[in-house]
Scaffold this active site. Structure first.
Site, PDB file in Angstrom:
ATOM      1  N   GLU A  73      -6.663   4.128   7.926  1.00  0.00           N
ATOM      2  CA  GLU A  73      -6.567   5.581   7.728  1.00  0.00           C
ATOM      3  C   GLU A  73      -7.876   6.141   7.166  1.00  0.00           C
ATOM      4  OE1 GLU A  73      -2.933   5.155   5.596  1.00  0.00           O
ATOM      5  OE2 GLU A  73      -2.017   4.538   7.489  1.00  0.00           O
ATOM      6  N   HIS A 128      -9.550   0.621   5.063  1.00  0.00           N
ATOM      7  CA  HIS A 128      -8.205   0.803   5.630  1.00  0.00           C
ATOM      8  C   HIS A 128      -8.307   1.696   6.866  1.00  0.00           C
ATOM      9  CE1 HIS A 128      -4.082   2.124   6.184  1.00  0.00           C
ATOM     10  NE2 HIS A 128      -3.748   0.987   5.611  1.00  0.00           N
ATOM     11  N   GLY A 151       2.901  -1.177   4.257  1.00  0.00           N
ATOM     12  CA  GLY A 151       2.901   0.239   3.921  1.00  0.00           C
ATOM     13  C   GLY A 151       4.323   0.751   3.724  1.00  0.00           C
ATOM     14  N   GLY A 152       4.885   1.332   4.776  1.00  0.00           N
ATOM     15  CA  GLY A 152       6.184   2.011   4.695  1.00  0.00           C
ATOM     16  C   GLY A 152       7.273   1.214   3.989  1.00  0.00           C
ATOM     17  N   GLY A 196       2.317   1.851  10.679  1.00  0.00           N
ATOM     18  CA  GLY A 196       3.200   3.008  10.527  1.00  0.00           C
ATOM     19  C   GLY A 196       3.919   3.405  11.797  1.00  0.00           C
ATOM     20  N   GLU A 212      -5.188  -5.586  10.518  1.00  0.00           N
ATOM     21  CA  GLU A 212      -4.183  -4.542  10.722  1.00  0.00           C
ATOM     22  C   GLU A 212      -4.483  -3.816  12.030  1.00  0.00           C
ATOM     23  OE1 GLU A 212      -2.265  -3.179   6.836  1.00  0.00           O
ATOM     24  OE2 GLU A 212      -4.166  -2.122   6.976  1.00  0.00           O
ATOM     25  N   ASN A 223       0.868  -1.188   0.000  1.00  0.00           N
ATOM     26  CA  ASN A 223       0.000   0.000   0.000  1.00  0.00           C
ATOM     27  C   ASN A 223       0.900   1.232   0.000  1.00  0.00           C
ATOM     28  OD1 ASN A 223      -1.845   2.013   0.479  1.00  0.00           O
ATOM     29  ND2 ASN A 223      -2.211   1.448   2.628  1.00  0.00           N
ATOM     30  N   TRP A 224       0.919   1.930  -1.135  1.00  0.00           N
ATOM     31  CA  TRP A 224       1.805   3.109  -1.241  1.00  0.00           C
ATOM     32  C   TRP A 224       1.165   4.370  -0.674  1.00  0.00           C
ATOM     33  CZ3 TRP A 224       4.308   2.488  -6.838  1.00  0.00           C
ATOM     34  CH2 TRP A 224       5.215   1.417  -6.788  1.00  0.00           C
ATOM     35  N   LYS A 225      -0.043   4.258  -0.175  1.00  0.00           N
ATOM     36  CA  LYS A 225      -0.735   5.396   0.455  1.00  0.00           C
ATOM     37  C   LYS A 225      -0.623   6.647  -0.425  1.00  0.00           C
ATOM     38  CE  LYS A 225       0.603   3.401   4.861  1.00  0.00           C
ATOM     39  NZ  LYS A 225       0.160   3.390   6.246  1.00  0.00           N
ATOM     40  N   SER A 227       3.604  -2.563  10.227  1.00  0.00           N
ATOM     41  CA  SER A 227       5.053  -2.518  10.410  1.00  0.00           C
ATOM     42  C   SER A 227       5.767  -3.798   9.972  1.00  0.00           C
ATOM     43  CB  SER A 227       5.411  -2.155  11.857  1.00  0.00           C
ATOM     44  OG  SER A 227       4.886  -0.871  12.151  1.00  0.00           O
TER      45      SER A 227
END
Ligand code: PEP
Length: 251
Positions: A99, A97, A236-237, A176, A170, A8-10, A215
């Protein structure tokens, strides 16, 4: 069931940056992906076409949308439909998600509408669920996951195939933050998810993929993938750098 390694590149990467990362990833993964694994890149909408042009010609590589609106078209300023995602090469999309739930205010009912609509309109949907830290501290993990699954799956088509529905666990406190859930926490939560799926969708429950997200890094991915009921990861990150994500994919 194929394991799913999703990125997920957000809201990161311009068109040029996304194209460059996709090309690097294609070079790192081409010919190396194990047969039982598929890879999904979920870039911002603006780079979907660029990323899909590079990646989807390669066997086992897919692209997806981070969100969509549950309507075919209409006066929904700023929104995007499942057909528009498909038009750019996406076959998957996320719903719920953390966020979108906690920064953008989406509630369980809207997540349920999106999940049903996406499945009805040909997308493979990854329904994201997870508890907040205060819910974990209050011993409410199972209850929160059950509620999110009930609402998220309430109206999905009766004939939904297992391969088209994915659940991502998640925990909000692990997204994150660098704080990865422990093996017992992951295994217990995934066990709750599997049990609830068996109640809600008995015919397909055991074939639905359950991903862990929060993470995930190259140095913990292998151990996480080895846990019971973990059928993939949502990253993600650590997915923003091609080399780091390729190590996770091949872990
Ligand atoms: C995510 O965005 O779904 C996620 C799990 O992020 P991170 O890997 O950065 O925790």
């Amino acid at each position: 069931m194929k394991e799913l390694m999703a990125a997920n590149w957000k809201m990161y990467k311009t068109w040029d940056q996304a194209s460059a990362t996709a090309s690097e990833l294609a070079g790192l993964l081409h010919g190396k992906l194990p047969a039982g694994r598929e890879v999904l890149i979920i870039p911002p909408f603006t780079s979907l076409k660029a990323v899909s042009d590079v990646l989807t010609p390669i066997e086992g590589l897919h692209v997806g949308g981070q969100d969509f609106y549950p309507a075919q078209e209409g006066a929904f300023t700023g929104e995007i439909s499942p057909a528009m995602l498909a038009d750019l090469g996406a076959d998957y999309a996320l719903t719920g998600h953390s966020e979108r739930r906690h920064v953008l205010g989406e509630d369980d009912a809207l997540v349920g509408r999106k999940t049903a609509f996406g499945l009805e309109h040909g997308l493979k949907v990854i329904l994201c669920i997870g508890e907040k830290v205060e819910e974990r501290k209050a011993g409410r993990v199972e209850e929160v996951l059950a509620r999110q699954l009930e609402a998220g799956l309430a109206d999905i088509p009766k004939k939904t195939l297992a391969e088209n529905l994915v659940v991502a666990y998640e925990p909000v406190w692990a997204i994150g933050t660098g704080e990865v859930a422990g093996p017992d926490e992951i295994q217990t939560a995934h066990g709750h998810v599997r049990k609830k799926l068996q109640q809600l969708l008995p015919a397909i429950a055991n074939e639905i993929r359950i991903l862990y997200g929060g993470s995930v890094k190259p140095d913990n991915a292998g151990a996480i993938m080895a846990l019971d009921n973990v059928d993939g990861v949502l990253v993600g990150g650590a997915s923003l750098i091609a080399e780091s994500f390729s190590k996770i994919v091949l872990a």
